[in-house]
Write a protein that holds these residues in place. Structure first.
Motif, PDB file in Angstrom:
ATOM      1  N   GLY A   1       0.798  -1.224   0.000  1.00  0.00           N
ATOM      2  CA  GLY A   1       0.000   0.000   0.000  1.00  0.00           C
ATOM      3  C   GLY A   1       0.825   1.264   0.000  1.00  0.00           C
ATOM      4  N   GLY A   2       2.132   1.120  -0.228  1.00  0.00           N
ATOM      5  CA  GLY A   2       2.992   2.296  -0.301  1.00  0.00           C
ATOM      6  C   GLY A   2       3.385   2.859   1.046  1.00  0.00           C
ATOM      7  N   CYS A   3       3.286   2.067   2.093  1.00  0.00           N
ATOM      8  CA  CYS A   3       3.690   2.475   3.450  1.00  0.00           C
ATOM      9  C   CYS A   3       2.890   3.679   3.950  1.00  0.00           C
ATOM     10  N   LYS A   4       1.627   3.747   3.577  1.00  0.00           N
ATOM     11  CA  LYS A   4       0.803   4.916   3.936  1.00  0.00           C
ATOM     12  C   LYS A   4      -0.175   4.641   5.077  1.00  0.00           C
ATOM     13  N   ASP A   5      -0.513   3.384   5.300  1.00  0.00           N
ATOM     14  CA  ASP A   5      -1.524   3.043   6.293  1.00  0.00           C
ATOM     15  C   ASP A   5      -0.875   2.955   7.674  1.00  0.00           C
ATOM     16  N   THR A   6      -0.784   4.096   8.351  1.00  0.00           N
ATOM     17  CA  THR A   6      -0.102   4.136   9.650  1.00  0.00           C
ATOM     18  C   THR A   6      -0.846   3.341  10.718  1.00  0.00           C
ATOM     19  N   GLU A   7      -2.168   3.232  10.598  1.00  0.00           N
ATOM     20  CA  GLU A   7      -2.929   2.442  11.568  1.00  0.00           C
ATOM     21  C   GLU A   7      -2.580   0.964  11.439  1.00  0.00           C
ATOM     22  N   LEU A   8      -2.437   0.488  10.199  1.00  0.00           N
ATOM     23  CA  LEU A   8      -2.040  -0.897   9.982  1.00  0.00           C
ATOM     24  C   LEU A   8      -0.649  -1.143  10.559  1.00  0.00           C
ATOM     25  N   LYS A   9       0.245  -0.201  10.380  1.00  0.00           N
ATOM     26  CA  LYS A   9       1.597  -0.358  10.928  1.00  0.00           C
ATOM     27  C   LYS A   9       1.544  -0.450  12.447  1.00  0.00           C
ATOM     28  N   LYS A  10       0.729   0.367  13.068  1.00  0.00           N
ATOM     29  CA  LYS A  10       0.609   0.302  14.524  1.00  0.00           C
ATOM     30  C   LYS A  10       0.116  -1.070  14.967  1.00  0.00           C
ATOM     31  N   ILE A  11      -0.849  -1.621  14.225  1.00  0.00           N
ATOM     32  CA  ILE A  11      -1.392  -2.937  14.582  1.00  0.00           C
ATOM     33  C   ILE A  11      -0.303  -4.007  14.485  1.00  0.00           C
ATOM     34  N   TYR A  12       0.444  -4.008  13.373  1.00  0.00           N
ATOM     35  CA  TYR A  12       1.437  -5.082  13.243  1.00  0.00           C
ATOM     36  C   TYR A  12       2.614  -4.883  14.180  1.00  0.00           C
ATOM     37  N   MET A  13       2.913  -3.638  14.555  1.00  0.00           N
ATOM     38  CA  MET A  13       3.969  -3.427  15.544  1.00  0.00           C
ATOM     39  C   MET A  13       3.525  -3.899  16.927  1.00  0.00           C
ATOM     40  N   ASP A  14       2.228  -3.787  17.233  1.00  0.00           N
ATOM     41  CA  ASP A  14       1.716  -4.344  18.485  1.00  0.00           C
ATOM     42  C   ASP A  14       1.864  -5.859  18.491  1.00  0.00           C
ATOM     43  N   TYR A  15       1.551  -6.497  17.359  1.00  0.00           N
ATOM     44  CA  TYR A  15       1.743  -7.944  17.258  1.00  0.00           C
ATOM     45  C   TYR A  15       3.230  -8.308  17.334  1.00  0.00           C
TER      46      TYR A  15
END
Length: 365
Positions: A213-227
């Motif tokens: 997605g071009g590294c734009k979905d910061t919410e998704l990044k937060k979710i996977y960093m929590d995992y």
């Protein structure tokens, strides 16, 4: 653009269920078809399992390991019932044969590591082979040089060769022990995987979507960093010996090993050429034919400042390793305080390597 950190999953076809019957293979095995292997969740699992096996079956009472080494090696030895003894590693990643000679006994096994794709000095290798001929069991860790090979027996010389697979490839787990003639631990049966593997798979899958997605979905990044945080917590709280997942096993049957090697070599050589021209840092290892480092290790003053700057510019590096300062070995202290490992793996090409070079140059300005 983001460079480094978790290896996101590849296209789904790479993980297809495979009925290929080929044996596990790494370049150090050459044309020798006598290698047998057993597999685990991690390299750490592999080390602990092997030491437990050697303690019971080969009556090993002591393990001698390098002082410049990931703490998980020491921890695995302790869990296997050993109080490890150490030998010194210098800034060139070499050891002093006389120091090891003094500490060896017939019931000692010697743990040696290949550091970042550095070709082992022939005199040091000759010393190891001499000890092996005298009956010393040699455990050879290729985690930081996994895809390296040497026709003159510079890699794969140990009674046992082991390492981590998951650090090099887009898989959630994977470690191995291989041997040509020495007996191996019994393979753990079943398909039970740990919570770590489950969580880390989720991280890799979500990061795949994030990158696409071009590294734009910061919410998704937060979710996977929590995992990711959950996966690391599990990794360092559950010390059960697990088998490698079928997911990773299928990938190992499907992936293009030669492409991985070529991309990593090209990236490393390009970075080496650019970074070697910079006066404010030192590249630790010049790659030689057949050898492939895990990453580009540089030694630099104010290492943590550079690390912070690279993160701010979306380049995520490793530190190998943050160890306690040693009064016995100041060279270990220097390495621990000045080393940074820059990613140059198979996900990237020369465009990303150029971005890394430009970013490091900007930092110094």
């Amino acid at each position: 653009m983001e460079i480094g950190s978790v290896l996101e999953l590849e296209q789904w076809e790479a993980y297809a269920v495979s009925d290929k019957g080929e044996k596990f293979y790494l370049p150090f095995m050459g044309k020798d078809t006598s290698y047998e292997s057993v597999f685990y969740q991690s390299g750490r699992n592999a080390i602990e399992s092997l030491l437990l096996f050697l303690k019971e079956k080969r009556k090993v009472k002591q393990v001698l390991i390098p002082d410049y080494m990931c703490e998980t090696v020491k921890d695995a030895a302790i869990r296997a019932g050993f109080l490890p003894e150490y030998y010194k590693i210098d800034q060139s990643y070499d050891f002093i044969p006389e120091e090891i000679e003094e500490k060896l006994s017939p019931d000692t096994c010697l743990f040696v590591a290949h550091y970042f794709g550095k070709k082992m000095d022939r005199n040091l290798l000759a010393g190891i082979m001499s000890w092996k001929e005298q009956g010393i069991i040699v455990i050879e860790d290729v985690t930081l040089s996994l895809f390296s090979s040497d026709e003159q027996n510079g890699v794969g010389f140990g009674n046992y060769t082991l390492g981590s697979i998951r650090k090099w490839l887009p898989v959630p787990d994977g470690g191995f022990i291989a041997s040509r003639s020495d007996a191996l631990p019994v393979q753990i049966e079943g398909n039970c995987v740990s919570r770590y593997t489950d969580f880390y798979y989720m991280v890799q899958a979500m990061k795949k979507e994030y990158i696409q997605g071009g590294c734009k979905d910061t919410e998704l990044k937060k979710i996977y960093m929590d995992y990711y945080a959950l996966s690391i917590k599990e990794l360092f709280s559950d010390y059960t010996l697990y088998p490698m997942s079928d997911w990773t096993g299928n990938y190992l049957k499907n992936y293009d090993r030669q492409q991985v090697i070529e991309r990593r070599c090209n990236n490393y050589d390009y970075l080496y050429q650019g970074l070697s021209e910079l006066s404010f840092l030192k590249v630790a290892v010049k790659r030689e034919e057949g050898y492939l480092p895990f990453g580009m290790v540089v030694l630099v003053e104010n290492r943590d400042e550079l690390l912070k700057y690279l993160i701010e510019n979306d380049v995520y590096c490793n530190v190998h390793w943050r160890l306690e300062a040693s009064s016995d070995n100041p060279e270990l202290t220097y390495l621990s305080q000045h080393s940074i490992t820059i990613p140059c793996d198979q996900r990237y090409g020369l465009e990303e390597m150029e971005y890394i070079l430009d970013t490091i140059k900007r930092w110094k300005k």
